[in-house]
Design a protein around this motif. Structure first.
Motif, PDB file in Angstrom:
ATOM      1  N   CYS A  28       0.848  -1.186   0.000  1.00 60.46           N
ATOM      2  CA  CYS A  28       0.000   0.000   0.000  1.00 60.46           C
ATOM      3  C   CYS A  28       0.891   1.246   0.000  1.00 60.46           C
ATOM      4  O   CYS A  28       1.930   1.266   0.674  1.00 60.46           O
ATOM      5  N   ALA A  29       0.468   2.249  -0.746  1.00 61.44           N
ATOM      6  CA  ALA A  29       1.189   3.520  -0.793  1.00 61.44           C
ATOM      7  C   ALA A  29       0.209   4.658  -0.553  1.00 61.44           C
ATOM      8  O   ALA A  29      -0.874   4.679  -1.151  1.00 61.44           O
ATOM      9  N   ALA A  30       0.580   5.558   0.325  1.00 63.80           N
ATOM     10  CA  ALA A  30      -0.270   6.705   0.645  1.00 63.80           C
ATOM     11  C   ALA A  30       0.459   7.992   0.275  1.00 63.80           C
ATOM     12  O   ALA A  30       1.546   8.267   0.794  1.00 63.80           O
ATOM     13  N   ASP A  31      -0.157   8.749  -0.626  1.00 65.84           N
ATOM     14  CA  ASP A  31       0.366  10.052  -1.040  1.00 65.84           C
ATOM     15  C   ASP A  31      -0.295  11.084  -0.132  1.00 65.84           C
ATOM     16  O   ASP A  31      -1.473  11.382  -0.280  1.00 65.84           O
ATOM     17  N   LEU A  32       0.461  11.605   0.823  1.00 64.11           N
ATOM     18  CA  LEU A  32      -0.174  12.458   1.818  1.00 64.11           C
ATOM     19  C   LEU A  32       0.739  13.591   2.269  1.00 64.11           C
ATOM     20  O   LEU A  32       1.939  13.595   1.996  1.00 64.11           O
ATOM     21  N   ARG A  33       0.104  14.546   2.938  1.00 67.73           N
ATOM     22  CA  ARG A  33       0.837  15.655   3.558  1.00 67.73           C
ATOM     23  C   ARG A  33       0.744  15.452   5.058  1.00 67.73           C
ATOM     24  O   ARG A  33      -0.357  15.293   5.593  1.00 67.73           O
ATOM     25  N   ASP A  34       1.903  15.454   5.721  1.00 71.96           N
ATOM     26  CA  ASP A  34       1.896  15.175   7.147  1.00 71.96           C
ATOM     27  C   ASP A  34       1.641  16.438   7.960  1.00 71.96           C
ATOM     28  O   ASP A  34       1.395  17.517   7.402  1.00 71.96           O
ATOM     29  N   GLY A  35       1.726  16.316   9.290  1.00 76.37           N
ATOM     30  CA  GLY A  35       1.428  17.430  10.168  1.00 76.37           C
ATOM     31  C   GLY A  35       2.398  18.594  10.045  1.00 76.37           C
ATOM     32  O   GLY A  35       2.078  19.718  10.445  1.00 76.37           O
ATOM     33  N   LEU A  36       3.573  18.323   9.482  1.00 75.69           N
ATOM     34  CA  LEU A  36       4.557  19.392   9.245  1.00 75.69           C
ATOM     35  C   LEU A  36       4.454  19.920   7.825  1.00 75.69           C
ATOM     36  O   LEU A  36       5.350  20.612   7.347  1.00 75.69           O
ATOM     37  N   MET A  37       3.378  19.529   7.119  1.00 70.73           N
ATOM     38  CA  MET A  37       3.063  20.001   5.773  1.00 70.73           C
ATOM     39  C   MET A  37       4.042  19.478   4.721  1.00 70.73           C
ATOM     40  O   MET A  37       4.181  20.068   3.652  1.00 70.73           O
ATOM     41  N   ARG A  38       4.681  18.380   5.016  1.00 69.74           N
ATOM     42  CA  ARG A  38       5.575  17.756   4.052  1.00 69.74           C
ATOM     43  C   ARG A  38       4.786  16.707   3.274  1.00 69.74           C
ATOM     44  O   ARG A  38       4.077  15.905   3.870  1.00 69.74           O
ATOM     45  N   ARG A  39       4.953  16.716   1.979  1.00 67.14           N
ATOM     46  CA  ARG A  39       4.223  15.761   1.135  1.00 67.14           C
ATOM     47  C   ARG A  39       5.171  14.663   0.689  1.00 67.14           C
ATOM     48  O   ARG A  39       6.186  14.920   0.053  1.00 67.14           O
ATOM     49  N   TYR A  40       4.814  13.442   1.036  1.00 67.26           N
ATOM     50  CA  TYR A  40       5.605  12.275   0.686  1.00 67.26           C
ATOM     51  C   TYR A  40       4.679  11.126   0.326  1.00 67.26           C
ATOM     52  O   TYR A  40       3.493  11.141   0.651  1.00 67.26           O
ATOM     53  N   ILE A  41       5.241  10.128  -0.314  1.00 67.34           N
ATOM     54  CA  ILE A  41       4.551   8.859  -0.496  1.00 67.34           C
ATOM     55  C   ILE A  41       5.092   7.894   0.549  1.00 67.34           C
ATOM     56  O   ILE A  41       6.294   7.631   0.591  1.00 67.34           O
ATOM     57  N   HIS A  42       4.203   7.426   1.384  1.00 64.80           N
ATOM     58  CA  HIS A  42       4.565   6.507   2.458  1.00 64.80           C
ATOM     59  C   HIS A  42       4.146   5.091   2.073  1.00 64.80           C
ATOM     60  O   HIS A  42       3.015   4.888   1.624  1.00 64.80           O
ATOM     61  N   TRP A  43       5.041   4.122   2.301  1.00 65.78           N
ATOM     62  CA  TRP A  43       4.786   2.731   1.921  1.00 65.78           C
ATOM     63  C   TRP A  43       4.581   1.856   3.143  1.00 65.78           C
ATOM     64  O   TRP A  43       5.223   2.047   4.176  1.00 65.78           O
ATOM     65  N   GLY A  44       3.718   0.859   2.981  1.00 63.49           N
ATOM     66  CA  GLY A  44       3.573  -0.154   3.996  1.00 63.49           C
ATOM     67  C   GLY A  44       4.616  -1.241   3.817  1.00 63.49           C
ATOM     68  O   GLY A  44       5.408  -1.220   2.884  1.00 63.49           O
ATOM     69  N   GLN A  45       4.560  -2.221   4.714  1.00 63.95           N
ATOM     70  CA  GLN A  45       5.580  -3.274   4.710  1.00 63.95           C
ATOM     71  C   GLN A  45       5.231  -4.404   3.760  1.00 63.95           C
ATOM     72  O   GLN A  45       6.068  -5.251   3.466  1.00 63.95           O
ATOM     73  N   GLY A  46       3.996  -4.431   3.282  1.00 63.63           N
ATOM     74  CA  GLY A  46       3.584  -5.458   2.323  1.00 63.63           C
ATOM     75  C   GLY A  46       2.868  -6.618   2.982  1.00 63.63           C
ATOM     76  O   GLY A  46       3.093  -6.932   4.156  1.00 63.63           O
TER      77      GLY A  46
END
Length: 120
Positions: free
Chosen positions: A95-113
């Motif tokens: 799973c991949a989540a394209d999100l903006r975190d609480g510090l307003m940084r936008r990244y794609i975060h990956w799960g472990q599978g």
């Protein structure tokens, strides 16, 4: 810190069904899109399905008509309903989540599978 956790994989016979879940948690400001990818042994990771926050979806040709991606925006959770599974669907699903975190940084975060095995 953001975490992305998948669940729901397992062993299923050809023609069977599985439902994968993916939850993003932590300091999240907004989620733009969530997606499922998969990687089979000896192959490159490929995009399986995507769903944006506005509800738009996109599927790989190999899974169209068999897989359905849905999302609970309130819970930052995405699901992948997989029907009529085939042996060639065997892979580790990420799973991949394209999100903006609480510090307003936008990244794609990956799960472990999570492993999905389709075999009789």
């Amino acid at each position: 810190q953001v975490q992305v956790v998948e669940s729901g994989g397992g062993l299923v016979q050809p023609g069977g069904s599985l439902r994968l879940s993916c939850a993003a948690s932590g300091s999240i400001f907004s989620v733009y899109a969530m997606a499922w990818h998969r990687q089979a042994p000896g192959k490159q990771r490929e995009l399986v399905a995507t769903r944006t926050s506005s509800g738009s979806t996109n599927y790989a040709d190999s899974v169209k008509g068999r897989f359905t991606i849905s999302r609970d925006n309130a819970k930052s959770t995405v699901y992948l309903q997989m029907d009529n599974l085939k042996p060639e669907d065997t892979a580790v699903y990420y799973c991949a989540a394209d999100l903006r975190d609480g510090l307003m940084r936008r990244y794609i975060h990956w799960g472990q599978g999570t492993q999905v095995t389709v075999s009789s």
